[in-house]
Scaffold this motif. Structure first.
Motif, PDB file in Angstrom:
ATOM      1  N   HIS A  80       0.869  -1.190   0.000  1.00 35.07           N
ATOM      2  CA  HIS A  80       0.000   0.000   0.000  1.00 35.07           C
ATOM      3  C   HIS A  80       0.904   1.238   0.000  1.00 35.07           C
ATOM      4  O   HIS A  80       1.336   1.706   1.052  1.00 35.07           O
ATOM      5  CB  HIS A  80      -0.909  -0.031   1.236  1.00 35.07           C
ATOM      6  CG  HIS A  80      -1.906   1.096   1.254  1.00 35.07           C
ATOM      7  ND1 HIS A  80      -3.041   1.086   2.026  1.00 35.07           N
ATOM      8  CD2 HIS A  80      -1.948   2.289   0.591  1.00 35.07           C
ATOM      9  CE1 HIS A  80      -3.733   2.205   1.838  1.00 35.07           C
ATOM     10  NE2 HIS A  80      -3.069   2.954   0.972  1.00 35.07           N
ATOM     11  N   HIS A 131       2.146   5.035  -2.413  1.00 37.84           N
ATOM     12  CA  HIS A 131       1.738   6.064  -3.386  1.00 37.84           C
ATOM     13  C   HIS A 131       2.963   6.769  -3.950  1.00 37.84           C
ATOM     14  O   HIS A 131       3.966   6.916  -3.250  1.00 37.84           O
ATOM     15  CB  HIS A 131       0.807   7.061  -2.707  1.00 37.84           C
ATOM     16  CG  HIS A 131      -0.433   6.423  -2.135  1.00 37.84           C
ATOM     17  ND1 HIS A 131      -1.573   6.243  -2.884  1.00 37.84           N
ATOM     18  CD2 HIS A 131      -0.701   5.890  -0.911  1.00 37.84           C
ATOM     19  CE1 HIS A 131      -2.504   5.640  -2.129  1.00 37.84           C
ATOM     20  NE2 HIS A 131      -1.986   5.408  -0.934  1.00 37.84           N
ATOM     21  N   HIS A 135      -4.061   6.109  -5.940  1.00 44.29           N
ATOM     22  CA  HIS A 135      -5.518   6.286  -5.830  1.00 44.29           C
ATOM     23  C   HIS A 135      -6.206   6.177  -7.183  1.00 44.29           C
ATOM     24  O   HIS A 135      -5.728   6.719  -8.181  1.00 44.29           O
ATOM     25  CB  HIS A 135      -5.838   7.654  -5.229  1.00 44.29           C
ATOM     26  CG  HIS A 135      -5.474   7.768  -3.802  1.00 44.29           C
ATOM     27  ND1 HIS A 135      -6.192   7.160  -2.798  1.00 44.29           N
ATOM     28  CD2 HIS A 135      -4.457   8.407  -3.190  1.00 44.29           C
ATOM     29  CE1 HIS A 135      -5.637   7.432  -1.636  1.00 44.29           C
ATOM     30  NE2 HIS A 135      -4.569   8.183  -1.838  1.00 44.29           N
ATOM     31  N   GLU A 179      -5.505   1.755  -5.177  1.00 45.22           N
ATOM     32  CA  GLU A 179      -6.388   1.942  -4.025  1.00 45.22           C
ATOM     33  C   GLU A 179      -7.649   2.586  -4.578  1.00 45.22           C
ATOM     34  O   GLU A 179      -7.662   3.756  -4.941  1.00 45.22           O
ATOM     35  CB  GLU A 179      -5.724   2.847  -2.978  1.00 45.22           C
ATOM     36  CG  GLU A 179      -6.603   3.085  -1.755  1.00 45.22           C
ATOM     37  CD  GLU A 179      -5.943   3.992  -0.705  1.00 45.22           C
ATOM     38  OE1 GLU A 179      -4.812   4.475  -0.943  1.00 45.22           O
ATOM     39  OE2 GLU A 179      -6.566   4.239   0.329  1.00 45.22           O
ATOM     40  N   ASP A 216       1.029   2.583   3.933  1.00 44.46           N
ATOM     41  CA  ASP A 216       0.402   3.708   3.219  1.00 44.46           C
ATOM     42  C   ASP A 216       1.449   4.797   2.967  1.00 44.46           C
ATOM     43  O   ASP A 216       1.180   5.991   3.157  1.00 44.46           O
ATOM     44  CB  ASP A 216      -0.774   4.258   4.055  1.00 44.46           C
ATOM     45  CG  ASP A 216      -1.840   4.923   3.199  1.00 44.46           C
ATOM     46  OD1 ASP A 216      -1.576   5.165   2.014  1.00 44.46           O
ATOM     47  OD2 ASP A 216      -2.925   5.212   3.737  1.00 44.46           O
ATOM     48  N   HIS A 264       3.600   7.526   1.394  1.00 35.70           N
ATOM     49  CA  HIS A 264       3.527   8.513   0.315  1.00 35.70           C
ATOM     50  C   HIS A 264       4.918   9.054  -0.001  1.00 35.70           C
ATOM     51  O   HIS A 264       5.072   9.970  -0.809  1.00 35.70           O
ATOM     52  CB  HIS A 264       2.584   9.654   0.688  1.00 35.70           C
ATOM     53  CG  HIS A 264       1.121   9.279   0.606  1.00 35.70           C
ATOM     54  ND1 HIS A 264       0.551   8.322   1.412  1.00 35.70           N
ATOM     55  CD2 HIS A 264       0.122   9.727  -0.205  1.00 35.70           C
ATOM     56  CE1 HIS A 264      -0.748   8.212   1.098  1.00 35.70           C
ATOM     57  NE2 HIS A 264      -1.028   9.040   0.121  1.00 35.70           N
TER      58      HIS A 264
HETATM   59 ZN   LIG Z   1      -3.349   4.959   0.598  1.00 40.30          ZN
END
Ligand SMILES: [Zn+2]
Ligand SMILES: [Zn+2]
Length: 286
Positions: free
Chosen positions: A12, A14, A44, A103, A249, A251
């Motif tokens: 997960h 980005h 996303h 996602e 998650d 980034h």
């Molecule tokens: Zn995310």
């Protein structure tokens, strides 16, 4: 190779061009440096015909991450095609297994389901994470910040819609796993025990389709004492044998693998015994 990793993959994440900070290649190199065996990028994929009319949208434009929102599946698929081409190029050269994910925000409409099918057919993602960053309330899309700033009655109504939507998404069985289940906690919404029945309903539906959930460790960086989901929800998941994976998650490169040790301990303390391997989660063998 770091043999002390509690989980040897991270799926997960980005990247730049969406709402991440670093390029895919830099994320991949960092994952390799940390000793991960597999790595996935899951930008996303948020499609709603009214997305640009929402209150949050101008803020996204100002901050430069509006590219994660699309008004149509055509638009979103067109953004992902060059992205996946870039990932394919990287995956041919790097010596870590790289997976192509997304996602995706769930919306319970016939158009959305058709769009989902088309996305799978045209992009062939290795995995799809389910998210719900938005709900439709009072004629407009709302995010968790709208929930946080609403009066109590509207906030409660929005949270009920949110949990119903998570239950509905969970029971479809379309996704590899559910992201940050209790995201409204980001703005302090939904902590009270009265929400347990809504959470339990969603967990039951998620369990019924044999969908997994993530422990999203970004919560630890938001001065929350627990990640997403809370101990209350994780205990329900443990009772229903819902499989679990750790998700950072990330980034940016610095967040890859963040707090995985801490989250694994937390999960065990909530009775979770079933942790997924990368093969389990991609093959849905759980
Ligand atoms: Zn995310
Ligand atoms: Zn998310």
């Amino acid at each position: 190779m770091n043999s002390s990793l509690v989980q040897d993959y991270s799926l997960h994440t980005h990247t730049i061009g969406f709402d991440g900070i670093n390029a895919p290649i830099d994320m991949v190199l960092r994952a390799k440096e940390l000793g991960f065996k597999s790595f996935g990028i899951s930008n996303h994929f948020i499609v709603h015909p009214e997305i640009t009319q929402s209150k949050f949208y101008p803020h996204a434009v100002l901050r430069g991450y509006d590219s994660i929102y699309s008004s149509s599946f055509d638009e979103a698929i067109a953004k992902f095609k060059p992205h996946y081409t870039e990932l394919r190029r990287i995956s041919e050269k790097c010596d870590i297994k790289l997976y192509f994910g997304m996602e995706m925000d769930f919306f319970d409409s016939p158009d959305w389901f058709r769009g989902f099918e088309r996305t799978v057919t045209e992009l062939h993602p290795d995995y799809i994470i389910c998210a719900s960053h938005f709900i439709y309330y009072n004629g407009m899309l709302r995010n968790v910040y709208d929930m946080g700033s609403a009066d109590k009655k509207s906030r409660d109504d929005m949270l009920k819609i949110y949990w119903d939507k998570m239950a509905r998404a969970g029971e479809t069985g379309l996704f590899n796993w559910m992201a940050h289940l209790d995201l409204p906690r980001k703005v302090g919404v939904g902590n009270e025990d009265c929400w347990a029945e809504y959470e339990r309903y969603a967990i039951d539906k998620i369990a019924s389709s044999k969908t997994a959930i993530e422990i999203n460790t970004s919560g630890y960086d938001r001065s929350l004492t627990e990640p997403y989901p809370s101990a209350r929800i994780l205990k329900m998941a443990a009772a229903k044998n819902v499989p679990v994976l750790l998700a950072d998650d990330a980034h940016c490169v610095d967040k890859i693998g963040r707090h995985f040790d801490c989250a694994a301990e937390f999960a065990k303390s909530c009775g979770i015994t079933k942790f997924l391997t990368c093969g389990n989660i991609l093959g849905k063998t759980y």
